[in-house]
Design an enzyme around this catalytic site. Structure first.
Site, mmCIF file in Angstrom:
data_model
loop_
_atom_site.group_PDB
_atom_site.id
_atom_site.type_symbol
_atom_site.label_atom_id
_atom_site.label_comp_id
_atom_site.label_asym_id
_atom_site.label_seq_id
_atom_site.Cartn_x
_atom_site.Cartn_y
_atom_site.Cartn_z
ATOM 1 N N ASP A 34 47.605 70.248 77.664
ATOM 2 C CA ASP A 34 46.898 71.488 78.318
ATOM 3 C C ASP A 34 47.162 72.797 77.436
ATOM 4 O O ASP A 34 48.026 72.904 76.609
ATOM 5 C CB ASP A 34 47.563 71.721 79.651
ATOM 6 N N GLU A 41 44.446 76.144 73.581
ATOM 7 C CA GLU A 41 43.856 76.896 72.504
ATOM 8 C C GLU A 41 44.709 77.676 71.413
ATOM 9 O O GLU A 41 44.117 77.833 70.360
ATOM 10 C CB GLU A 41 43.131 78.049 73.466
ATOM 11 N N ASP A 73 39.173 75.303 82.597
ATOM 12 C CA ASP A 73 39.308 75.779 83.973
ATOM 13 C C ASP A 73 37.996 76.349 84.413
ATOM 14 O O ASP A 73 37.830 77.544 84.779
ATOM 15 C CB ASP A 73 40.574 76.587 84.247
#
Length: 666
Positions: A378, A381, A448
């Site tokens: 997760d 980025e 998300d």
């Protein structure tokens, strides 16, 4: 005076401090690099070493020249006035594919504009002529309801739900990779195409020519690598929610699926199963016996996936050692905080090989050695609280210069560790990607995203463009991540439609932060992260449970077919979900379609993406017969048909007479 010359198997231009080099880089492909006041560097951010191909190079009077590699030719022409070199690319038919903008006469423009920055690097702008009618696809995952990205301005940077993968495919017959991990932007304008890097040492791009999208994609896959073979547990249904917060809760859900006889390949422990971000281990109060948990799940045919965050909390048990050893990203100014969430956090530096090794060793000890094979990477980025890229420095350089490579190297951290530990193949869920991520087992999901119909429609375009950009393993949170009340009839309809579409995605995975949330405390009374409302297939109404179960079972029936698609992705780099034009490039109508697609070569999927919709129009490409999966009705290609679609089914057509055993199964 000769401005253009030949050097080994390459053609070079040199003038006024600039060196430009063009050379073969795989079949029908060229690599183009230029540097100002320095030597050209052999960077390998995404490109693999190329197979040797012999180019045909011709030079005339030192002012013009060309290099041909199979079906692509680059022509160089030096203008007499400013002695600047303009590049044009042609295919084997002599048709112009792409051409630099040129100096524009008295405009005194630079097609390759190096603007100096303090410290020795450059802002770089590379400009090409544009054709108004051209169609462009790929570039990764952007949250927009657009498949054709012509006339778009795209940020070359990652954000939560945005993955910049800078490969574009043109209907003119070429593919173009911007081989530069710098933060920047690209403008696919009506008059010009402009690539911009905020900080870089050189220009570097790769271009290929092909007669079909499939040929272009295969060449790109050769250049940057393909996915490994998808493990068997990647082919079925994955169960997830925010969040199974303790061992017994997760096992209770697994036991219920097993009791119902509903197959689940993967079940997930989401975030904050750890004491602090950066501890990289289970909180023993909530997960007292991880090995027993893994063993019981295996009895049910389920693999356990665990969430990993790259955040390191400043109070983590590993923070001081990692800081001392230089394994964390560095703030250029201000305090050493990159994200505020459940405390103050920074990130481990995935561009540093020592940091990758450190994190993998912790995860091997605390997860892998319990039998956990699948990781959820997760925050990839990474998700800075504020996307001020100029405030962060990595081992490889400033984030403005190399930041886009972070998710690729994050995936590499685990994939190489798993391979070294003895796994033949691996798949890890990850929230972002860059060129080359696919070869490290990256299954990208779309972040998300919100639970609404508009967002749902955007995911179709995002997934198809990710496939074009060379990332064939892709998925979403079925139902969307943020919001959605399982008791709300409107959300239930959205969830069912999303679930039906998810059956025909590369990976079928149910996830979401459902409302209302439930506050939680540890056994000692201290607060912990909340858990969302229930998110299992029996959570959305008794009338919908059989529908969802039916689609899981159909996914199982498709397993041999899906396995073949994954094999093709591994061997050839083919997308698993494909734009209509990928399979039918000669049918002009297929280049316009953005809300229907091919699941492999044989299955046409037309999801229901609008609320309260009980039928939809589907275009059936010419050159094939089509069989409606509901009842076996056959249709001629080259026409549009209107198909009923009650809440229990979405329109799916089989190409020709393939897979007739599926008729009537959904």
């Amino acid at each position: 005076m000769d401005y253009i010359r030949m050097e080994n198997n390459a053609i070079l231009f040199e003038n006024d401090g600039e060196v430009l080099r063009i050379e073969p880089w795989g079949k029908d492909s060229l690599r183009v690099r230029a540097a100002m006041m320095r030597e050209i560097q052999d960077t390998d951010y995404a490109l693999l070493p190329a197979e040797e191909t012999e180019a045909v190079i011709q030079i005339k009077d030192g002012f013009t020249g060309s290099i041909t590699n199979g079906r692509i030719t680059a022509c160089l022409e030096v203008c007499q006035w400013k002695k600047r070199c303009q590049i044009s690319f042609y295919n084997q038919k002599g048709e112009l594919l792409l051409k630099e903008a040129g100096h524009g006469g008295a405009l005194n423009n630079h097609s390759r504009h190096f603007r100096p920055r303090l410290g020795g690097d450059y802002e770089l702008t590379v400009t090409f002529q544009a054709r108004e009618e051209e169609k462009l696809f790929g570039m990764g995952q952007y949250q927009q309801e657009l498949l054709d990205i012509k006339n778009c301005v795209l940020e070359l940077a990652h954000r939560n739900s945005q993955a910049s993968v800078p490969f574009v495919l043109s209907d003119a017959g070429y593919g173009f990779l911007w081989h530069n991990p710098a933060v920047g932007k690209v403008v696919f304008g009506k008059n010009l195409t402009e690539w911009y890097a905020e900080s870089t040492e050189q220009m570097d791009y790769w271009i290929t020519a092909g007669d079909t999208p499939e040929e272009i994609e295969k060449a790109y896959a050769k250049a940057t690598g393909t996915v490994p073979m998808m493990p068997e547990y990647g082919l079925g249904f994955w169960q997830c929610k925010l969040r199974y917060w303790n061992q017994e809760q997760l096992l209770k859900v697994a036991r219920e699926y097993h009791k119902r006889g509903v197959p689940v390949d993967v079940i997930v422990v989401d975030f904050y199963h750890w004491p602090k971000c950066g501890d990289f281990r289970f909180d023993e109060a909530d997960f007292p016996d991880p090995k027993a948990m893994v063993d019981e799940l295996r009895e049910y045919g389920m693999e356990l996936m665990v969430s990993i965050w790259p955040q390191i909390n400043l109070t983590s048990e590993n923070y001081e050692e990692m800081r001392k050893s230089g394994l964390l990203i560095k703030n250029e100014r201000g305090v050493e905080i990159a994200m505020r969430f459940e405390g103050e956090n920074t990130f481990f530096d995935a561009t540093n090989p020592r940091a990758r090794d450190y994190v993998w060793k912790l995860c091997k000890k605390n997860y892998y050695d319990y039998g956990i094979k699948v990781f959820w990477l997760d925050e990839a980025e990474p998700e800075f609280s504020v996307y001020d890229y100029d405030n962060y420095r990595y081992f490889m350089g400033p984030a403005t210069k190399v930041g886009n490579i972070y998710p690729q190297l994050y995936a590499r951290t685990f994939y190489e560790g798993q391979r070294k530990a003895g796994m033949e193949t691996a798949v890890n869920l990850i929230r972002c990607a860059w060129a080359g991520s696919q070869r490290y087992g990256a299954l990208v999901w779309s972040g998300d995203i919100h639970s609404d119909w508009e967002t749902f429609r955007k995911q179709l375009c995002a997934g198809l463009n990710m496939g074009i950009a060379g990332i064939p393993w892709w998925t979403t949170d079925i139902g969307g991540f943020s919001g959605g009340n399982p008791d709300d009839p409107a959300f239930r309809q959205l969830l069912v439609r999303w679930f039906q579409w998810g059956t025909f995605c590369p990976v079928m995975r149910l996830h979401g932060d459902r409302v209302p949330q439930t506050p939680l405390t540890h056994s000692d009374g201290s607060p912990t992260m909340p858990t969302g409302a229930d998110n299992e297939i029996w959570s959305f109404g008794d009338e919908n449970t059989p529908i969802l179960e039916k689609y899981i079972r159909f996914r199982e029936e498709m397993r041999p077919y899906t396995r073949e698609l994954m094999k093709e992705a591994h061997e050839e780099g083919s997308p698993v979900i494909r734009t209509m034009f990928y399979e039918f490039p000669e049918d002009k109508a297929c280049w316009e379609l953005k809300d229907q697609y091919m699941f492999g070569p044989d299955v046409l999927v037309a999801p229901i993406v609008y609320e309260n919709t009980w039928e939809r129009q589907v275009y059936l490409p010419e050159g094939a017969m089509w069989t409606l999966i509901y009842d076996g009705t056959e249709y001629e290609g080259g026409t549009s048909v209107t198909v009923p679609a009650d809440i229990s089914r979405i329109p799916v057509f089989l190409r020709g007479h393939s897979h007739l055993e599926w008729i009537g199964r959904i």
